[in-house]
Scaffold this motif. Structure first.
Motif, mmCIF file in Angstrom:
data_model
loop_
_atom_site.group_PDB
_atom_site.id
_atom_site.type_symbol
_atom_site.label_atom_id
_atom_site.label_comp_id
_atom_site.label_asym_id
_atom_site.label_seq_id
_atom_site.Cartn_x
_atom_site.Cartn_y
_atom_site.Cartn_z
ATOM 1 N N LEU A 158 27.600 -47.937 15.571
ATOM 2 C CA LEU A 158 26.263 -47.445 15.240
ATOM 3 C C LEU A 158 25.276 -47.710 16.367
ATOM 4 N N ALA A 159 25.410 -48.881 17.015
ATOM 5 C CA ALA A 159 24.503 -49.195 18.123
ATOM 6 C C ALA A 159 24.663 -48.192 19.259
ATOM 7 N N LEU A 160 25.916 -47.872 19.606
ATOM 8 C CA LEU A 160 26.155 -46.903 20.677
ATOM 9 C C LEU A 160 25.689 -45.501 20.268
ATOM 10 N N ALA A 161 25.916 -45.141 19.012
ATOM 11 C CA ALA A 161 25.467 -43.820 18.539
ATOM 12 C C ALA A 161 23.950 -43.712 18.604
ATOM 13 N N ARG A 162 23.229 -44.804 18.258
ATOM 14 C CA ARG A 162 21.771 -44.769 18.323
ATOM 15 C C ARG A 162 21.273 -44.623 19.763
ATOM 16 N N VAL A 163 21.974 -45.301 20.693
ATOM 17 C CA VAL A 163 21.584 -45.175 22.098
ATOM 18 C C VAL A 163 21.758 -43.733 22.578
ATOM 19 N N LEU A 164 22.921 -43.148 22.263
ATOM 20 C CA LEU A 164 23.160 -41.754 22.663
ATOM 21 C C LEU A 164 22.155 -40.809 22.002
ATOM 22 N N PHE A 165 21.861 -41.071 20.725
ATOM 23 C CA PHE A 165 20.908 -40.220 20.008
ATOM 24 C C PHE A 165 19.509 -40.341 20.609
ATOM 25 N N ALA A 166 19.092 -41.559 20.952
ATOM 26 C CA ALA A 166 17.764 -41.761 21.534
ATOM 27 C C ALA A 166 17.632 -41.016 22.859
ATOM 28 N N ASP A 167 18.684 -41.088 23.685
ATOM 29 C CA ASP A 167 18.644 -40.355 24.959
ATOM 30 C C ASP A 167 18.525 -38.849 24.719
ATOM 31 N N SER A 168 19.316 -38.349 23.783
ATOM 32 C CA SER A 168 19.279 -36.916 23.476
ATOM 33 C C SER A 168 17.929 -36.502 22.893
ATOM 34 N N LEU A 169 17.386 -37.339 21.965
ATOM 35 C CA LEU A 169 16.103 -37.014 21.339
ATOM 36 C C LEU A 169 14.979 -37.032 22.366
ATOM 37 N N GLN A 170 15.049 -37.929 23.289
ATOM 38 C CA GLN A 170 14.016 -37.999 24.324
ATOM 39 C C GLN A 170 13.992 -36.713 25.149
ATOM 40 N N ARG A 171 15.164 -36.222 25.508
ATOM 41 C CA ARG A 171 15.230 -34.969 26.268
ATOM 42 C C ARG A 171 14.701 -33.797 25.436
ATOM 43 N N GLN A 172 15.041 -33.789 24.138
ATOM 44 C CA GLN A 172 14.589 -32.691 23.283
ATOM 45 C C GLN A 172 13.074 -32.702 23.108
ATOM 46 N N VAL A 173 12.492 -33.901 22.929
ATOM 47 C CA VAL A 173 11.038 -33.995 22.790
ATOM 48 C C VAL A 173 10.349 -33.526 24.061
ATOM 49 N N LEU A 174 10.894 -33.922 25.214
ATOM 50 C CA LEU A 174 10.314 -33.465 26.476
ATOM 51 C C LEU A 174 10.387 -31.951 26.602
ATOM 52 N N LEU A 175 11.517 -31.375 26.157
ATOM 53 C CA LEU A 175 11.650 -29.912 26.205
ATOM 54 C C LEU A 175 10.632 -29.241 25.290
ATOM 55 N N VAL A 176 10.414 -29.812 24.087
ATOM 56 C CA VAL A 176 9.443 -29.224 23.162
ATOM 57 C C VAL A 176 8.035 -29.321 23.736
ATOM 58 N N ILE A 177 7.696 -30.481 24.316
ATOM 59 C CA ILE A 177 6.366 -30.632 24.914
ATOM 60 C C ILE A 177 6.183 -29.651 26.068
ATOM 61 N N PHE A 178 7.210 -29.550 26.902
ATOM 62 C CA PHE A 178 7.144 -28.622 28.029
ATOM 63 C C PHE A 178 7.035 -27.178 27.528
ATOM 64 N N GLY A 179 7.806 -26.854 26.482
ATOM 65 C CA GLY A 179 7.728 -25.511 25.906
ATOM 66 C C GLY A 179 6.370 -25.207 25.300
ATOM 67 N N THR A 180 5.747 -26.231 24.662
ATOM 68 C CA THR A 180 4.412 -26.039 24.079
ATOM 69 C C THR A 180 3.380 -25.773 25.160
ATOM 70 N N VAL A 181 3.486 -26.508 26.282
ATOM 71 C CA VAL A 181 2.556 -26.281 27.396
ATOM 72 C C VAL A 181 2.730 -24.871 27.950
ATOM 73 N N ILE A 182 3.990 -24.445 28.119
ATOM 74 C CA ILE A 182 4.241 -23.089 28.619
ATOM 75 C C ILE A 182 3.708 -22.049 27.635
ATOM 76 N N LEU A 183 3.912 -22.308 26.317
ATOM 77 C CA LEU A 183 3.421 -21.379 25.300
ATOM 78 C C LEU A 183 1.902 -21.261 25.347
ATOM 79 N N ALA A 184 1.210 -22.410 25.451
ATOM 80 C CA ALA A 184 -0.253 -22.377 25.524
ATOM 81 C C ALA A 184 -0.722 -21.620 26.759
ATOM 82 N N PHE A 185 -0.057 -21.861 27.886
ATOM 83 C CA PHE A 185 -0.416 -21.144 29.110
ATOM 84 C C PHE A 185 -0.143 -19.649 28.964
ATOM 85 N N ALA A 186 0.997 -19.299 28.347
ATOM 86 C CA ALA A 186 1.343 -17.881 28.167
ATOM 87 C C ALA A 186 0.353 -17.180 27.238
ATOM 88 N N LEU A 187 -0.040 -17.880 26.156
ATOM 89 C CA LEU A 187 -1.011 -17.275 25.239
ATOM 90 C C LEU A 187 -2.354 -17.066 25.927
#
Length: 468
Positions: A158-187
């Motif tokens: 479980l500890a290793l799974a949480r570490v892998l999940f945290a790394d993956s979630l961090q990348r996904q959150v960054l992608l969503v934030i980056f996508g939101t900025v691009i969306l605001a700029f595009a709008l």
């Protein structure tokens, strides 16, 4: 007053919650994927430990010997301390070594692959693996296969799974934030042409009704611009017609006002009662003529507004309406010794404004009676044919020459040589506006070889239940 929501806010309201929902779904799937990957990696070590113990299980003359190797536990020595449990059970179900309460999963096959499942042992979550090893010893009773069971707690997994999940979630959150900025700029970029168009329209003069240019306008907005331009063009046409009407009316009203002034000045100089009475009679005639002109100007204005805004339309029976107008105009025909006839049978339904259609018939019939000489006939007829409702008014008057037939629909136009009949030159202009606003057409023709005028008006027939 309810405020409208901007298009950018609507897009944000739809997209941002959707992105957050997708992020939550993807996070859950990512955690399950990370846990599955960790289980597969750890299960290899668990399988190796089970097989290493199985290699050290032997039987001779009914005695089963187990030599558990230390290598079975080497794979689990790490930074995270795990609790290890194992058991070897004989063919008769008796415990040979290990933990007695440790039970194998079902569905095991002798010499088959190990089976690994999640389970509970000593109130802890564990990963249990087991396999059956066939023992070729005829002296054994109760079967010929021993069961090897190996289990470990899941903290490190479980500890290793949480570490892998945290790394993956961090990348996904960054992608969503980056996508939101691009969306605001595009709008913001996408709506710049609309904001520019808004500013251009706001800066226009209130009398500027020229079409809006399509320059730098998104293709999705062009139909709206076309609709606005079409509406503006209609407004421009209506305002131009209003200006012409006001100019013509002002010019035409000057004449009866001048006549009234002259008649009043003349009456003031008279001393005899008969002359004064004659002056009052002339004044009354001029006032009646001026009032009729004012009524026709109001009718013309109403007809033009009906064309621009076709509201308050209902099913109207032209047959019944024409019959009623003929009865109203009968005294005027009798006064001039004109025979008034009406022909028609059955309903002749059109969709329109009943008041304006009555005005149309009244003007046609009034003109026919006014311009017809005594001892003649005026015939009003209605009928339906091939989806068309027809109304005709025939007289035996002087008629209208082909060269003049297009001009008589102009406002205040009167044919030379017919000034004996009082009128303002607005009757047929009103008729033309009413016919146009109802989608009909009007034609003029000669009644007979001897002369006369026949006016034919045609409207689309209205059928109950049919689309408007």
């Amino acid at each position: 007053m309810k405020h409208s929501v901007s298009l950018r806010r609507r897009v944000a309201i739809w997209l941002l919650p959707s992105l957050l929902l997708l992020l939550l779904i993807n996070a859950a799937l990512s955690y399950l994927g990370a846990l599955d990957a960790v289980n597969r990696a750890y299960d290899r070590s668990l399988t190796a430990s089970i097989k290493s113990i199985a290699e050290r299980v032997h039987s001779l003359e009914g005695n089963i010997a187990v030599d558990v190797p230390y290598s079975a536990f080497d794979a689990f020595e790490g930074g995270v301390q795990e609790r290890i449990f194992y058991a070897v059970i004989g063919p008769d179900g008796a415990l040979i070594t290990g933990y007695e309460a440790l039970k194998p999963p079902g569905g095991l096959i002798p010499d088959g692959p190990p089976r690994i499942v999640d389970g509970q042992f000593q109130n802890e979550n564990v990963r249990i693996g087991a396999m059956k090893k066939r023992l070729y010893d005829p002296a054994l009773t109760g079967g010929d296969a021993a069961t090897i069971i190996f289990a470990e707690t899941t903290e490190s997994r479980l500890a290793l799974a949480r570490v892998l999940f945290a790394d993956s979630l961090q990348r996904q959150v960054l992608l969503v934030i980056f996508g939101t900025v691009i969306l605001a700029f595009a709008l913001t970029t996408a709506f710049k042409p609309l904001l520019k168009l808004r500013d251009t329209i706001r800066q226009r003069d209130e009398a500027d009704l020229t079409p809006i240019a399509h320059t730098d306008v998104p293709s999705e907005v062009r139909p709206l611009i076309d609709a606005i331009n079409h509406h503006t063009d209609r407004l421009s046409t209506m305002m131009a017609a209003r200006r012409r009407l006001l100019a013509d009316a002002a010019h035409q009203i000057r004449t009866p006002l001048a006549v009234l002034s002259t008649q009043i000045e003349y009456g003031q100089r008279q001393s005899e009662a008969s002359e004064i009475q004659h002056t009052f009679k002339s004044l009354l005639g001029t006032i009646h003529s001026t009032r009729r002109m004012a009524d026709q100007l109001l009718a013309l204005s109403h007809a033009e507004s009906l064309e621009q805004s076709p509201r308050d339309r209902t099913a109207v029976d032209m047959h019944q309406l024409a019959k009623e107008v003929c009865l109203e105009q009968a005294p005027l025909a009798l006064q001039k010794r004109i025979e008034l006839a009406f022909e028609g049978d059955g309903e002749a339904m059109v969709r329109g404004n009943g008041q304006m259609l009555r005005e149309l018939i009244s003007n046609l019939l009034d003109n026919a009676i006014r311009y017809s000489p005594p001892e003649t006939q005026v015939v009003v007829a209605t009928g339906c044919l091939n989806g068309v409702v027809a109304l005709s008014v025939c007289d035996e008057g002087p008629g209208i020459s082909p060269a003049e037939r297009d001009k008589v629909f102009q406002r205040f136009y009167r044919i030379l040589g017919q000034g004996t009949a009082p009128g303002s030159g607005l009757g047929l202009a009103i008729v033309q506006e009413i016919v146009s606003s109802h989608g009909g057409q009007i034609t003029l023709d000669q009644t007979s070889a001897a002369g006369g005028l026949t006016i034919l008006v045609e409207f689309p027939q209205h059928r109950p239940g049919a689309p408007r």
